[in-house]
Design an enzyme around this catalytic site. Structure first.
Site, PDB file in Angstrom:
ATOM      1  CG  LEU A   1     135.626 -81.386  41.323  1.00 49.42           C
ATOM      2  CD1 LEU A   1     136.155 -80.328  42.194  1.00 49.42           C
ATOM      3  CD2 LEU A   1     134.614 -80.663  40.310  1.00 49.42           C
ATOM      4  CG  ASP A   2     139.187 -84.631  34.849  1.00 52.18           C
ATOM      5  OD1 ASP A   2     140.212 -85.293  35.172  1.00 52.18           O
ATOM      6  OD2 ASP A   2     139.067 -84.032  33.367  1.00 52.18           O
ATOM      7  CE  LYS A   3     146.422 -80.718  37.487  1.00 54.16           C
ATOM      8  NZ  LYS A   3     146.862 -80.975  35.928  1.00 54.16           N
ATOM      9  CB  THR A   4     143.592 -82.282  32.519  1.00 48.94           C
ATOM     10  OG1 THR A   4     144.623 -82.506  33.270  1.00 48.94           O
ATOM     11  CG2 THR A   4     143.853 -81.487  31.259  1.00 48.94           C
TER      12      THR A   4
END
Lengths: 46, 809
Positions: free
Chosen positions: B497-500
């Site tokens: 998963l990417d955060k931003t």
């Protein structure tokens, strides 16, 4: 048994008649949208 | 050469453009259509027609259409320009019946000079074609398909609707005739079964029954079995037998033999088996057709807006115009209850807009002046006046529709494999049927083998299930852009998963500013704002407000930051490392929970902006659901490690990495793959495009960068993370169903082939077995779409479409 000679040709004729009725219904658009009639009762107006 | 068309005798609009040799002499034609017809006639060896005809040939009816496709204005609606030398469009193919037709069309299209790519899909009967506009025209491509007896036309929702209705009526008619005929013929067959040699049925009565059966089976052959015969004919002509060949042979031979037995009064009749086989097979095919159309309809809804009209302001008056004629800057009025014709910004009025078409979000959203609105969404309450920003093929809805069409036009590996297998199997069936018949000296054995072992179930096993799922996903706001992605997703082991912008909303605000004392807060903000002015990075949006200083020669270093010059002074904004490379002296440490953005010049740091982001709704549940599904969840972000760590702890993600550049992310996915993991990536930004492409399967946020979406297999149109676990769930379920279907189809054929070849199974049992097998496979496949209607444990109940109905009326 003689009645068969009348009834079987009659049944064939009836099948063709029903086939014709179905053809008319089909091309009159009766079966184009089978889902809508079911949801129509739920709408309040119109 | 005269100035008239060789085929139809009409004047030549462009002499020399359409030419073809007929009877050894080059001829001129008025249009692609006449040329195609003549070439086909010549190629088929029927050119003598031109010598013996008394009147010019008829101009093909669909001709004006094919030329109209070349009109640039009309093309804006359905073509996609990928640079000056490439255009692509989706074409609907008519009269496709099987995988072999598909192959023929694909080969033909690919050999048209100037065609760069052609991908065909049986499920949606669409072709995705890319061509070089300099070297060929769209009408040439259409002509190529017409020349081989098919037809193609650009995707147009209205026409597609009429086409679907016609197909459905035809299928229903065939099904009805077969069903009713089968029912009645079985009644006539019944006395013979009951009698079975006891002699109570007189020969005359039996002959009467047989004649009546013949009379009622004939319409079944004529009206219902047409698809089998024409399909088989096409398959045989190219020696690529598919599932229609054995069926057509079985039905045709069975009917002929039975009719002969009736006329001569000797031998067995199998009218009941034939009619029933036709009925059950058509039943399975009707279900397939309905499923395919249902799936295609969710896609059609995305494109329907393009057919709408708009009210454009011209000289102070609103004038009706076509949606695709709008251009940037037009002022358009959208009445309440109408679809919005283009992407743009509200100028006047406030209303609520139903965006469920694009995002799957069931609740209407409030719109007021300044809000952006998208083409294809529905204006519910008040008239709105909007300023057009993007129209026609450039709108978001059109872009999504094209992505989804690309998905629909690509063929899953699994389906391709099944088709090859079915083809090999058909050859085996044909050979075995012939040998078994010769060996037994009985034609009925051949027919039984043909019918019993036709690989219909094998050919139907995967496509319906996959179609069901993609249609269903789209209805929930998940666009599937590559058909094979379902297979891959079902086998994924790790989710990155990417955060931003993915786990968080990506809407940053400045929570705190730390200053070095060399410049004041307002000046630092203005410099930051100037540097970030052209950036589309989510962090840049935190600096949008307030004053900004003009900055020259801005350079973007993806994943690190921006560099620019103000009055000859070099400035950098971005990560700690990026600024340390420029600035002399130490930088202050980051705050643990907030995202730091450093601003520095050559002398040292100027300020640290501590930005704050909010967690996306449903992120907790989505992560928990993914972990519960047995997936290893990773958090990978370009953000500062401290901020990433804080979020990872909060969401219960054990494996996290911060400060990752796009290269690091790419390498991370590659490393996982080397370890044998199957990686699913969820991301949103420009920085994520490489890793989205590298991962085995990828999700992009619908609100994210376009590049990210183009590289992704799934686009989450509603920006809702909830759909990630539910898509996993559904992909796994679909693949399970496909495996069951393959298992069933293979096991059935393996068991029934020896039985039929040795004469243990007669035509009646063969018909029942084959049709039942197809039915089971189709019904099982239909379950794949139904699963989504069950409430998922991690999904809050979404309001049903009925709750919205009052606002429509």
């Amino acid at each position: 048994m003689e009645s068969l000679y009348l009834l079987i040709p009659l049944s064939v004729a009836v099948v063709f008649l029903i086939g014709w009725v179905f053809w008319c219904a089909l091309h009159g658009g009766q079966f184009d949208d089978l889902d809508r009639a079911g949801t129509d009762v739920l709408s309040e107006d119109e | 050469m005269t100035g008239t068309c060789f085929h139809c005798g009409l004047p030549l609009p462009e002499p020399g453009r359409w030419r073809a040799p007929v009877l050894g002499v080059p001829r001129n034609f008025c249009c692609a259509g006449c040329q195609a017809v003549a070439s086909t006639i010549a190629a088929a060896g029927h050119a003598r027609y031109y010598e013996t005809r008394e009147r010019p040939g008829a101009k093909p009816e669909s001709l004006p259409d094919a030329l109209a496709y070349d009109d640039p204005l009309a093309q804006r609606q359905f073509t996609d320009s990928n640079g000056p030398n490439e255009r692509s469009a989706t074409l609907i193919l008519d009269r496709i019946r099987c995988a072999a037709c598909l192959w023929l069309n694909e080969q033909t299209l690919r050999h048209v000079p100037g065609v760069l790519r052609a991908d065909l899909n049986y499920t949606t009967q669409r072709a995705r074609v890319a061509w070089d506009p300099v070297r060929c025209r769209l009408s040439d491509i259409v002509a190529a398909t017409r020349a081989i007896g098919y037809d193609a036309y650009p995707y147009d929702p209205q026409r597609q609707g009429a086409f679907d209705r016609g197909a459905r009526r035809k299928a229903l008619w065939g099904l009805f005739v077969a069903g009713f005929g089968a029912m009645q013929v079985m009644m006539y067959a019944f006395p013979a079964y009951v009698d079975e040699g006891t002699g109570t049925l007189s020969r005359e009565a039996e002959a009467l029954m047989r004649w009546a059966s013949l009379l009622l089976t004939a319409p079944v052959i004529v009206f219902s079995c047409g698809p089998f015969f024409s399909g088989a004919w096409r398959e045989l002509r190219r020696l690529r037998p598919g599932m229609d060949t054995p069926i057509a042979l079985g039905i045709g031979a069975g009917f002929a033999a039975s009719a002969w037995a009736t006329v001569t009064g000797t031998g067995a009749v199998y009218f009941d088996s034939i009619a029933m086989l036709a009925f059950l097979l058509l039943g399975a095919r009707y279900l397939e057709l309905a499923a395919r159309q249902r799936a295609a309809r969710s896609l059609d809804r995305l494109s329907r807006w393009s057919a709408s009209t708009a009210f454009r302001l011209e000289d102070g008056k609103y004038v009706q115009a076509q949606a695709h004629e709008l251009v940037k800057g037009d002022l358009v009025m959208v009445p309440a209850g109408d679809r919005i014709p283009a992407d743009g910004v509200v100028e006047r009025g406030s209303s609520s807009v139903d965006e469920s078409l694009l995002t799957g979000e069931p609740l209407p959203l409030a719109k007021s002046p300044g809000s952006s609105i998208c083409a294809g969404t529905l204006n519910l309450e008040q008239p709105l006046t909007m300023r057009v920003e993007r129209a026609g093929g450039e709108t978001r809805a059109a872009a999504i529709a094209r992505l989804v069409e690309r998905g629909a036009a690509s063929r899953p590996r699994l389906v391709a494999a099944a088709d090859r297998l079915a083809q090999v199997f058909t050859w085996i069936v044909l050979v075995v049927a012939a040998l078994a018949g010769l060996h037994a000296g009985n034609g009925w054995v051949t027919i039984a083998v043909l019918v019993a072992t036709c690989p219909c179930a094998l050919a139907l096993a995967a496509p319906i299930a996959l179609t069901q799922v993609s249609g269903d996903l789209l209805a929930r706001g998940v666009a599937l852009t590559r058909a094979s992605a379902l297979e891959t997703l079902a086998s994924a082991t790790d989710v990155v998963l990417d955060k931003t912008g993915t786990l968080t909303n990506g809407r940053f605000r400045i929570a705190r500013v730390e200053l070095s004392g060399r410049a004041d807060s307002a000046e630092c903000r203005a410099l930051a704002s100037g540097l970030e002015a052209g950036s589309r990075h989510p962090l840049a949006r935190a600096f949008e407000e307030g004053k900004s200083v003009p900055v020259e020669s801005i350079r973007n270093v993806p994943g690190r930051g921006l560099e620019g010059k103000v009055d000859g002074r070099t400035l950098r904004i971005g990560t700690e490392n990026f600024c340390r490379e420029l600035a002399a002296g130490p930088l202050p440490p980051p705050d643990s929970a907030l995202t730091p953005v450093y601003l520095a010049d050559e002398l040292g740091w100027l300020a640290v902006f501590h930005l704050e982001d909010t967690l996306r709704a449903g992120a907790d549940e989505a992560v928990a659901a993914l972990q519960a599904a047995g997936l290893r969840v990773h958090l990978l972000s370009g953000d500062h490690p401290a901020a990433v760590s804080a979020l990872a702890v909060r969401l219960g993600i054990a494996i996290w990495h911060g400060g990752a550049s796009p290269q690091d992310k790419f390498g991370y996915a590659a490393q996982l793959q080397r370890e044998g993991r199957v990686v699913a990536m969820v991301g949103d930004g420009l920085n994520d495009a490489p890793v989205l492409a590298r991962a085995n399967v990828s999700f992009a946020m619908g609100g994210g960068a376009d590049t990210a979406q183009r590289h992704a297999d799934y686009v989450l149109l509603g920006n809702s993370l909830d759909e990630v676990p539910s898509t996993f769930h559904q992909a796994r379920r679909a693949m399970q169903i496909v495996r069951q279907n393959f298992g069933w189809a293979l096991a059935y054929n393996a068991i029934v082939l020896p039985l039929a070849a040795t004469g243990w199974i007669g035509p009646l049992e063969a018909a029942i077995g084959m049709a039942a097998s197809s039915f089971i496979v189709v019904l099982n496949a239909l379950r794949a779409g139904a699963s989504a209607q069950e409430p998922e444990p991690w999904k809050a109940s979404t309001s049903s479409s009925l709750s919205r109905s009052p606002s429509y009326s």
